[in-house]
Design a protein around this motif. Structure first.
Motif, short mmCIF file in Angstrom:
data_model
loop_
_atom_site.label_atom_id
_atom_site.label_comp_id
_atom_site.label_asym_id
_atom_site.label_seq_id
_atom_site.Cartn_x
_atom_site.Cartn_y
_atom_site.Cartn_z
N ALA A 93 0.75 -1.13 -0.01
CA ALA A 93 -0.07 -0.09 0.11
C ALA A 93 0.84 1.24 0.02
O ALA A 93 0.45 2.27 -0.35
N SER A 94 2.03 1.16 0.54
CA SER A 94 2.93 2.53 0.71
C SER A 94 3.50 2.64 -0.69
O SER A 94 3.90 3.78 -1.00
N CYS A 95 3.65 1.91 -1.62
CA CYS A 95 4.30 2.01 -2.55
C CYS A 95 3.19 2.26 -3.91
O CYS A 95 3.51 2.47 -5.14
N ASP A 96 2.02 1.71 -3.67
CA ASP A 96 0.78 1.45 -4.66
C ASP A 96 0.66 2.51 -5.39
O ASP A 96 0.69 2.78 -6.60
N ARG A 97 0.29 3.70 -4.41
CA ARG A 97 -0.12 5.06 -5.07
C ARG A 97 0.98 5.59 -6.12
O ARG A 97 0.66 6.00 -7.24
N PRO A 98 2.50 5.88 -5.76
CA PRO A 98 3.36 6.29 -6.55
C PRO A 98 3.63 5.36 -7.69
O PRO A 98 3.74 5.85 -8.75
N LEU A 99 3.49 4.28 -7.64
CA LEU A 99 4.09 3.32 -8.82
C LEU A 99 2.88 3.08 -9.70
O LEU A 99 3.23 3.21 -10.86
N ARG A 100 1.71 3.35 -9.34
CA ARG A 100 0.44 3.28 -10.12
C ARG A 100 0.29 4.70 -10.82
O ARG A 100 0.11 4.65 -12.19
N ALA A 101 0.72 5.67 -10.11
CA ALA A 101 0.75 6.93 -11.00
C ALA A 101 1.83 6.95 -11.88
O ALA A 101 1.70 7.69 -13.08
#
Length: 143
Positions: A31-39
């Protein structure tokens, strides 16, 4: 303007309550890397990447350190490096959400079709960026 929310995970931020939870977990939760990697995947043409391994960035069940193109700090198990070098189909711009990865030290986008400027969020006071490899791209601006 875009605003970027920081995810505190580094040991010298002892006053932040989320730090203890992140350290007890033993590894960087997806969850801590999901947002930046998805972006990044969305902003950089992920659906056109010729390397199908990049689709791991969309799967929140895969731990951060097991996703394609990343290496992690062994002792902290947080993303240290992202290497997109020479990935066919990689194009677009680097999104400001990449600045959410506060342990990120190196980005390699050499020989890609990236353009635009580097987001200010990569160079904030809490940033750990030490190396930017941007040869043979169309990235512009000053550092």
């Amino acid at each position: 303007t875009n605003t970027v929310e920081r995810i505190p995970i580094r040991a010298h931020h002892r006053s932040r309550p989320m730090l203890a939870l992140a350290m007890l977990a033993g590894s960087q939760p997806a969850a801590s890397c999901d947002r930046p990697l998805r972006a990044c995947y969305d902003a950089m043409g992920g659906q056109s990447w010729k390397n199908a391994a990049g689709r791991s960035w969309l799967d929140a069940n895969i731990p951060c350190c097991e996703k394609a193109f990343v290496t992690c700090h062994k002792e902290k198990e947080e993303i240290r490096t992202i290497a997109w070098r020479s990935i066919a189909g990689l194009m677009g711009t680097i999104p400001p959400q990449l600045g959410l990865l506060t342990s990120l030290e190196e980005i390699n986008v050499e020989r890609t079709d990236l353009s635009g400027t580097l987001p200010d969020a990569l160079f904030s006071a809490s940033s750990e960026i030490e190396k930017l490899r941007i040869k043979r791209t169309s990235i512009t601006g000053t550092l």
